[in-house]
Design an enzyme around this catalytic site. Structure first.
Site, PDB file in Angstrom:
ATOM      1  N   TYR A 136      -3.914   6.037  -0.950  1.00 59.46           N
ATOM      2  CA  TYR A 136      -4.058   5.502  -2.301  1.00 59.46           C
ATOM      3  C   TYR A 136      -5.379   4.741  -2.423  1.00 59.46           C
ATOM      4  CZ  TYR A 136      -3.075   2.271  -6.199  1.00 59.46           C
ATOM      5  OH  TYR A 136      -3.137   1.536  -7.338  1.00 59.46           O
ATOM      6  N   LYS A 195      -8.986   5.275  -4.817  1.00 59.93           N
ATOM      7  CA  LYS A 195      -9.642   4.235  -5.614  1.00 59.93           C
ATOM      8  C   LYS A 195     -11.103   4.078  -5.187  1.00 59.93           C
ATOM      9  CE  LYS A 195      -6.140   3.038  -8.168  1.00 59.93           C
ATOM     10  NZ  LYS A 195      -6.123   3.505  -9.565  1.00 59.93           N
ATOM     11  N   SER A 220      -8.343  -1.174  -7.635  1.00 60.03           N
ATOM     12  CA  SER A 220      -7.283  -1.975  -7.044  1.00 60.03           C
ATOM     13  C   SER A 220      -7.823  -2.868  -5.947  1.00 60.03           C
ATOM     14  CB  SER A 220      -6.250  -1.020  -6.436  1.00 60.03           C
ATOM     15  OG  SER A 220      -5.403  -1.703  -5.543  1.00 60.03           O
TER      16      SER A 220
HETATM   17  C1  UD1 Z   1       0.620  -2.167  -2.488  1.00 60.04           C
HETATM   18  C2  UD1 Z   1      -0.150  -0.992  -1.962  1.00 60.04           C
HETATM   19  C3  UD1 Z   1      -1.531  -1.068  -2.498  1.00 60.04           C
HETATM   20  C4  UD1 Z   1      -1.524  -1.137  -4.024  1.00 60.04           C
HETATM   21  C5  UD1 Z   1      -0.616  -2.247  -4.530  1.00 60.04           C
HETATM   22  C6  UD1 Z   1      -0.423  -2.144  -6.032  1.00 60.04           C
HETATM   23  C7  UD1 Z   1       0.748  -0.333   0.227  1.00 60.04           C
HETATM   24  C8  UD1 Z   1       0.580  -0.426   1.686  1.00 60.04           C
HETATM   25  N1  UD1 Z   1      -0.154  -1.027  -0.507  1.00 60.04           N
HETATM   26  O1  UD1 Z   1      -0.007  -3.337  -2.076  1.00 60.04           O
HETATM   27  O2  UD1 Z   1      -2.263   0.039  -2.051  1.00 60.04           O
HETATM   28  O3  UD1 Z   1      -2.812  -1.380  -4.493  1.00 60.04           O
HETATM   29  O4  UD1 Z   1       0.642  -2.153  -3.922  1.00 60.04           O
HETATM   30  O5  UD1 Z   1       0.169  -3.278  -6.554  1.00 60.04           O
HETATM   31  O6  UD1 Z   1       1.608   0.339  -0.295  1.00 60.04           O
HETATM   32  N2  UD1 Z   1       7.113  -6.192   0.554  1.00 60.04           N
HETATM   33  C9  UD1 Z   1       8.320  -6.417   1.188  1.00 60.04           C
HETATM   34  N3  UD1 Z   1       9.362  -5.587   0.903  1.00 60.04           N
HETATM   35  C10 UD1 Z   1       9.267  -4.527   0.015  1.00 60.04           C
HETATM   36  C11 UD1 Z   1       8.030  -4.318  -0.615  1.00 60.04           C
HETATM   37  C12 UD1 Z   1       6.974  -5.155  -0.315  1.00 60.04           C
HETATM   38  O7  UD1 Z   1       8.460  -7.333   1.983  1.00 60.04           O
HETATM   39  O8  UD1 Z   1      10.253  -3.807  -0.179  1.00 60.04           O
HETATM   40  C13 UD1 Z   1       6.010  -7.126   0.835  1.00 60.04           C
HETATM   41  C14 UD1 Z   1       4.785  -6.455   1.423  1.00 60.04           C
HETATM   42  O9  UD1 Z   1       4.862  -6.403   2.804  1.00 60.04           O
HETATM   43  C15 UD1 Z   1       3.666  -7.373   0.901  1.00 60.04           C
HETATM   44  C16 UD1 Z   1       4.191  -7.875  -0.430  1.00 60.04           C
HETATM   45  O10 UD1 Z   1       5.603  -7.685  -0.390  1.00 60.04           O
HETATM   46  O11 UD1 Z   1       3.489  -8.470   1.755  1.00 60.04           O
HETATM   47  C17 UD1 Z   1       3.637  -7.139  -1.613  1.00 60.04           C
HETATM   48  O12 UD1 Z   1       3.842  -5.749  -1.431  1.00 60.04           O
HETATM   49  P1  UD1 Z   1       3.515  -4.665  -2.567  1.00 60.04           P
HETATM   50  O13 UD1 Z   1       4.164  -5.079  -3.835  1.00 60.04           O
HETATM   51  O14 UD1 Z   1       3.856  -3.317  -2.042  1.00 60.04           O
HETATM   52  O15 UD1 Z   1       1.950  -4.811  -2.804  1.00 60.04           O
HETATM   53  P2  UD1 Z   1       0.729  -4.691  -1.766  1.00 60.04           P
HETATM   54  O16 UD1 Z   1       1.169  -4.695  -0.370  1.00 60.04           O
HETATM   55  O17 UD1 Z   1      -0.222  -5.750  -2.136  1.00 60.04           O
END
Ligand code: UD1
Length: 328
Positions: free
Chosen positions: A133, A137, A109
């Site tokens: 997580y 990895k 990842s």
């Molecule tokens: C997350 C995981 C990462 C994993 C990846 C898989 C965490 C901290 N990181 O990363 O370990 O490899 O998913 O795809 O869990 N966001 C919101 N509201 C939400 C959910 C997310 O604003 O309810 C934002 C987050 O702050 C981020 C973006 O959306 O900026 C993407 O979030 P997410 O889909 O969780 O992915 P990652 O943060 O890249």
């Protein structure tokens, strides 16, 4: 004779899409999944979507930690390679070697890049873990490098996924997380179908175009095709243990993603702004050069297609595989 691939965790979101692309590409796929976090319905639907190739899919509900069962499976047939999606550290490597199968594709990842100092992230960047997580990895990547170092007959490809979203264009298979989704797009999808009232946007004060986090979203079918490209690469005699990014090379903010989904679905996604989520990075996107050059693979789909396909899946299956049977 077509090549026989063992796919662990093949009933899950990325696994099911990859199994479909394998079958369509003329491979045989043997899926092992304990269905802890997935549904057998996805297997049945993949079989249907694969049409005449559907009979090349064999499913075993089995736990990878069940070594005798795994031994029996390996003794019963020859596998040309293993694609390991299952979210568990397995006794698999030992069983594979014992049966002379030393080709592995492992799902890593982009989380291993942590909070990168610069973007795009190239495969040479230092890696670290920002959460448990990420730690798993990192640890398994290291294990793979060690396996190769101790026995150079192994051929291992570590694929660092960026943010997989979307679904197969049929809307028949897609992501179906248990419980409250952690990731952005599954959450947005549940707001769109009325399962949750609003999306919480984590962090609006990042140094990005609109203050929200930027990620590299990649269509899950592109990601699945990346595995087919990796399998072909495993036949290259010069390969040892190699790592490749699977991303698009484009960064998209949370608000841009929400807007694209609103456009695709015609639904309004109410948002609530909140503080940063611990462990989140500001901007993460991939350098795609190495995969393009060495795997001959490049993502085809953009954000609009990702959102359209995700909405197609969501609207047909608002409760995932637990929904009433959709029409194709
Ligand atoms: C997350 C995981 C990462 C994993 C990846 C898989 C965490 C901290 N990181 O990363 O370990 O490899 O998913 O795809 O869990 N966001 C919101 N509201 C939400 C959910 C997310 O604003 O309810 C934002 C987050 O702050 C981020 C973006 O959306 O900026 C993407 O979030 P997410 O889909 O969780 O992915 P990652 O943060 O890249």
């Amino acid at each position: 004779m077509s090549r026989n691939i063992l796919v662990t965790g093949g009933a899950g979101y990325i696994g099911s899409h990859t199994v479909l692309q394998l079958l369509l590409g003329g491979y045989k796929a043997v899926v092992v999944d304990n269905l802890d976090n997935s549904s057998e319905t996805s297997i049945n639907r993949v079989r249907e979507l694969a049409g005449k190739h559907g009979s090349n899919l064999i499913f075993h509900q089995m736990d990878l930690r069940d070594k005798p069962a795994l031994e029996k499976l390996f003794a019963s047939q020859t596998f040309d390679a293993v694609i390991h999606f299952a979210g568990l550290k397995a006794v698999g490597e030992k069983v594979m070697a014992a049966h002379g199968c030393k080709k592995l594709v492992f799902s890593s990842s982009a989380t291993v890049y942590g909070w990168p100092k610069v973007v795009p992230c190239t495969e040479e960047f230092p890696i670290c873990a920002m959460n448990p997580y990420g730690q798993t990895k990192l640890f398994i990547e290291e294990m793979c490098r060690d396996i190769y170092k101790s026995d150079s007959e192994w051929k291992i490809i570590l694929l660092r996924y960026f943010n997989p979203v979307g679904a197969h264009s049929s809307g028949y298979i897609g992501e179906d997380p248990r419980g409250i989704p952690n990731n952005l797009m599954p959450f947005v999808q549940q707001v769109a179908v009325g399962r949750r009232p609003e999306l919480t946007v984590f962090g609006t004060d990042y140094g990005t175009k609109d203050g929200t986090g930027v990620r590299d979203y990649i269509h899950v079918v592109d990601l699945a095709d990346g595995h087919i490209a990796a399998l072909s690469k495993l036949s290259d005699p010069s390969i040892g243990c190699e790592v490749y990014n699977l991303g698009t090379g484009k960064g998209t903010s949370v608000l841009e993603m929400v807007a694209a989904f609103e456009k695709a679905s015609g639904k309004e996604i109410p948002i609530v702004k909140a503080g940063r989520r611990p462990g989140d990075a500001e901007i993460v996107y991939a350098s795609t050069e190495k995969a393009e050059r060495e795997l001959n693979w490049k993502a085809k789909y953009g954000i609009d297609e990702m959102c359209q396909d995700q909405w197609n899946w969501a609207s047909k299956n608002p409760y995932g595989y637990g929904s009433p049977e959709p029409t194709k």
